[in-house]
Scaffold this motif. Structure first.
Motif, mmCIF file in Angstrom:
data_model
loop_
_atom_site.group_PDB
_atom_site.id
_atom_site.type_symbol
_atom_site.label_atom_id
_atom_site.label_comp_id
_atom_site.label_asym_id
_atom_site.label_seq_id
_atom_site.Cartn_x
_atom_site.Cartn_y
_atom_site.Cartn_z
ATOM 1 N N LEU A 1 0.765 -1.199 -0.025
ATOM 2 C CA LEU A 1 -0.371 0.009 -0.046
ATOM 3 C C LEU A 1 0.811 1.382 0.016
ATOM 4 C CD1 LEU A 1 -3.116 -0.854 2.536
ATOM 5 C CD2 LEU A 1 -3.099 -0.486 0.031
ATOM 6 N N LEU A 2 2.019 1.216 0.743
ATOM 7 C CA LEU A 2 2.681 2.344 1.038
ATOM 8 C C LEU A 2 3.375 2.680 -0.556
ATOM 9 C CD1 LEU A 2 4.371 4.519 2.734
ATOM 10 C CD2 LEU A 2 5.951 2.857 3.139
ATOM 11 N N ALA A 3 3.817 1.601 -1.246
ATOM 12 C CA ALA A 3 4.598 1.686 -2.623
ATOM 13 C C ALA A 3 3.567 2.419 -3.395
ATOM 14 C CB ALA A 3 5.151 0.381 -2.978
ATOM 15 N N CYS A 4 2.262 1.891 -3.726
ATOM 16 C CA CYS A 4 1.074 2.088 -4.419
ATOM 17 C C CYS A 4 1.101 3.914 -4.027
ATOM 18 C CB CYS A 4 -0.120 1.610 -4.078
ATOM 19 S SG CYS A 4 -0.066 -0.051 -4.839
ATOM 20 N N LEU A 5 0.931 4.298 -2.727
ATOM 21 C CA LEU A 5 0.722 5.650 -2.404
ATOM 22 C C LEU A 5 1.794 6.574 -3.083
ATOM 23 C CD1 LEU A 5 -0.597 4.944 1.348
ATOM 24 C CD2 LEU A 5 -2.142 5.788 -0.712
ATOM 25 N N ILE A 6 3.065 6.050 -2.731
ATOM 26 C CA ILE A 6 4.191 6.683 -3.253
ATOM 27 C C ILE A 6 3.920 7.023 -4.743
ATOM 28 C CG2 ILE A 6 6.622 6.753 -3.639
ATOM 29 C CD1 ILE A 6 6.870 5.238 -0.784
ATOM 30 N N VAL A 7 3.659 5.984 -5.453
ATOM 31 C CA VAL A 7 3.457 6.036 -6.968
ATOM 32 C C VAL A 7 2.267 7.049 -7.414
ATOM 33 C CG1 VAL A 7 2.684 4.917 -9.066
ATOM 34 C CG2 VAL A 7 4.555 3.882 -7.610
ATOM 35 N N ILE A 8 1.287 7.009 -6.673
ATOM 36 C CA ILE A 8 0.169 8.022 -6.622
ATOM 37 C C ILE A 8 0.555 9.485 -6.449
ATOM 38 C CG2 ILE A 8 -2.175 8.685 -5.890
ATOM 39 C CD1 ILE A 8 -2.684 5.517 -5.523
ATOM 40 N N SER A 9 1.343 9.603 -5.380
ATOM 41 C CA SER A 9 1.877 11.039 -5.116
ATOM 42 C C SER A 9 2.848 11.434 -6.351
ATOM 43 C CB SER A 9 2.623 10.856 -3.836
ATOM 44 O OG SER A 9 3.175 12.057 -3.679
ATOM 45 N N GLY A 10 3.702 10.522 -6.949
ATOM 46 C CA GLY A 10 4.535 10.710 -7.971
ATOM 47 C C GLY A 10 3.640 11.042 -9.119
ATOM 48 N N TYR A 11 2.565 10.482 -9.337
ATOM 49 C CA TYR A 11 1.661 11.021 -10.295
ATOM 50 C C TYR A 11 1.099 12.223 -10.302
ATOM 51 C CZ TYR A 11 -2.980 11.542 -12.637
ATOM 52 O OH TYR A 11 -4.134 12.073 -13.456
ATOM 53 N N PHE A 12 0.488 12.786 -8.853
ATOM 54 C CA PHE A 12 -0.010 13.943 -8.854
ATOM 55 C C PHE A 12 1.167 15.162 -9.018
ATOM 56 C CE2 PHE A 12 -3.484 11.851 -6.466
ATOM 57 C CZ PHE A 12 -4.597 12.326 -7.263
ATOM 58 N N SER A 13 2.375 14.790 -8.590
ATOM 59 C CA SER A 13 3.429 15.804 -8.541
ATOM 60 C C SER A 13 3.894 16.039 -10.111
ATOM 61 C CB SER A 13 4.644 15.319 -7.823
ATOM 62 O OG SER A 13 4.083 15.322 -6.321
ATOM 63 N N GLY A 14 3.966 14.970 -10.758
ATOM 64 C CA GLY A 14 4.368 14.884 -12.232
ATOM 65 C C GLY A 14 3.233 15.925 -13.179
ATOM 66 N N SER A 15 2.075 15.529 -12.655
ATOM 67 C CA SER A 15 0.663 16.033 -13.496
ATOM 68 C C SER A 15 0.670 17.579 -13.296
ATOM 69 C CB SER A 15 -0.336 15.520 -13.165
ATOM 70 O OG SER A 15 -0.581 14.169 -13.225
ATOM 71 N N GLU A 16 1.033 17.903 -11.997
ATOM 72 C CA GLU A 16 1.230 19.396 -11.791
ATOM 73 C C GLU A 16 2.283 20.053 -12.294
ATOM 74 O OE1 GLU A 16 1.642 22.475 -7.780
ATOM 75 O OE2 GLU A 16 2.184 20.461 -7.708
ATOM 76 N N THR A 17 3.383 19.693 -12.620
ATOM 77 C CA THR A 17 4.496 20.104 -13.288
ATOM 78 C C THR A 17 4.322 20.104 -14.806
ATOM 79 O OG1 THR A 17 6.090 19.627 -11.520
ATOM 80 C CG2 THR A 17 7.249 20.114 -13.452
ATOM 81 N N GLY A 18 3.903 19.020 -15.112
ATOM 82 C CA GLY A 18 3.405 18.886 -16.949
ATOM 83 C C GLY A 18 2.640 19.892 -17.118
ATOM 84 N N MET A 19 1.621 20.230 -16.213
ATOM 85 C CA MET A 19 0.650 21.008 -16.769
ATOM 86 C C MET A 19 1.110 22.538 -16.719
ATOM 87 S SD MET A 19 -2.522 19.832 -17.284
ATOM 88 C CE MET A 19 -3.357 18.092 -16.953
ATOM 89 N N MET A 20 1.798 22.843 -15.804
ATOM 90 C CA MET A 20 2.215 24.296 -15.641
ATOM 91 C C MET A 20 3.569 24.335 -16.778
ATOM 92 S SD MET A 20 0.307 25.571 -13.797
ATOM 93 C CE MET A 20 -1.027 24.338 -13.642
ATOM 94 N N ALA A 21 4.361 23.367 -17.296
ATOM 95 C CA ALA A 21 5.365 23.405 -18.083
ATOM 96 C C ALA A 21 4.739 23.526 -19.465
ATOM 97 C CB ALA A 21 6.407 22.506 -17.650
#
Length: 422
Positions: free
Chosen positions: A12-32
């Motif tokens: 579960l912890l590994a999945c949550l870290i992957v999901i957190s990475g998804y949100f972080s990458g999405s924010e940067t990608g959208m703004m860039a």
């Protein structure tokens, strides 16, 4: 949580870290994303671009959604990591879990996904927009609630929340975009686009043919002299005047005069004056971009420039303005400029004092100042603050100059060296 095995908690912890990475990458990608490329793709029917453009219409809601998701995931991951730490190392495990989770989140959920998203913003944004669009619909009540609270707090600080981003570019910003286009736009086309943007900073008196160089015909001359001037004129149009250029009476098209010559009985001074067009006058401070539109609107190709007192100071044509955009219509240095500039064996140039500074800069790729006098003679006189009585050497804007020839109260010929390397 006590009933859940340690292995499942790690998963579960590994999945949550992957999901957190998804949100972080999405924010940067959208703004860039390049907003202008995004708009272009959306207008051409690109589905991913349309989804992203819709999400970016309300950036406050998009950021709210991403941060809600990211924070929920990170808090849950922190709780699970604390449980795992206590199971494995007791009370000391809380500190160990905090340190390890911070490092893992930083590397795998923040820096790595954000770096990848900044390198490939389109791939990341178009793919993540599918999930974000679904989440926006599902979590819209929560997102709206958070935004209402946030916007209310912003208003309390006296700041107006403007949801619509200003995508308009100033001319200076557009100039930067063109210069940074690189190989996407051919260099020749870049130069033309920059020249168009520069038209607003250049006035007609910067490119005009000076008064003393205007080709005209004194209508009071004898008829044979007038006919001879008409048949030998190198221009398509000539100015007709009485005694002096300020007494201009019309602008004659040479084609019209040739037509009259074929009708021998009709070729007289009177018919010549009747065939002449009305003179089109232009104020000296008119910017080139404005004058280009006026030429088009008034269906004119040539005009006489007048100063604030109404005196004629020069002449400008449509071709002169177009050459500011596309360059000279002739090869190499323009004939008029090549007559004024003579290269020397030592790398210097013999330049006539009447040469236009902007033409010198364009022909020789120099950067002599253009915000003052318009001729080389005027530039040197302004620098000296006096009319030289003999030959002397000066340095103007980094260019060593030697006055070669003087004529009455003006500098006729100057030897100019390329700028000194600092």
């Amino acid at each position: 949580m006590d009933d859940i095995s340690t292995g499942i908690l790690f998963a579960l912890l590994a999945c949550l870290i992957v999901i957190s990475g998804y949100f972080s990458g999405s924010e940067t990608g959208m703004m860039a994303l390049n907003r202008y490329r995004l708009k272009h793709l959306a207008n051409n029917g690109h589905k991913g671009a349309k989804r992203v453009e819709k999400l970016l219409d309300r950036p406050d809601r998009l950021i709210g959604l991403i941060l809600i998701g990211n924070n929920l995931v990170n808090i849950l991951a922190s709780a699970i990591a604390t449980i795992l730490g206590m199971r494995l190392y007791g009370d000391l495990g809380v500190a160990i879990a905090t340190g390890l989770l911070t490092l893992v989140v930083l590397v795998f959920a923040e820096v790595t996904p954000k770096t990848l998203a900044s390198l490939y913003p389109e791939k990341v944004s178009y793919a993540s927009s599918i999930v974000l669009t679904i989440l926006m619909k599902v979590l819209s009540p929560l997102v709206m609630l958070v935004n209402m609270i946030t916007n209310g707090f912003i208003r309390l600080l006296g700041i107006k929340a403007n949801h619509g981003a200003d995508d308009h570019l100033s001319s200076d910003e557009l100039r930067t975009v063109v210069n940074e286009a690189g190989t996407l736009i051919p260099r020749r086309h870049q130069d033309m686009l920059i020249s168009i943007l520069d038209l607003e900073h250049v006035t007609v008196n910067d490119i005009m043919v000076p008064r003393n160089e205007i080709t005209g015909i004194d209508i009071n001359d004898d008829w044979k002299s007038i006919v001879r001037q008409l048949t030998h004129s190198p221009h398509g149009r000539v100015v007709l005047y009485r005694d002096q250029i300020d007494e201009v009476v019309g602008m004659l098209r040479l084609r019209e005069s040739y037509r009259l010559m074929l009708e021998k009985n009709e070729f007289t001074k009177e018919t010549l004056l009747r065939a002449a067009d009305e003179v089109y006058f232009i104020p000296e401070s008119t910017p080139l971009n404005v004058q280009l539109l006026k030429f088009q609107r008034n269906k004119q190709r040539i005009g006489l420039i007048v100063d604030e007192y109404g005196d004629i100071i020069g002449l400008v044509t449509l071709e002169d303005i177009l050459e500011e955009i596309v360059g000279e219509f002739t090869t190499s240095i323009a004939p008029s400029l090549s007559e004024e500039i003579t290269p020397q064996g030592d790398g210097s140039f013999l330049i006539e004092g009447s040469a236009n500074i902007r033409d010198i800069n364009k022909g020789l790729k120099w950067k002599l100042p253009t915000d003052g006098p318009r001729t080389l003679n005027g530039l040197i006189l302004e620098h000296l603050e006096d009319i030289p009585e003999s030959h002397l050497s000066v340095q103007v804007s980094g260019h060593p100059m030697e006055i070669v020839e003087l004529e009455e109260n003006r500098i006729k010929l100057v030897k100019v060296f390329p700028p000194l390397v600092k």
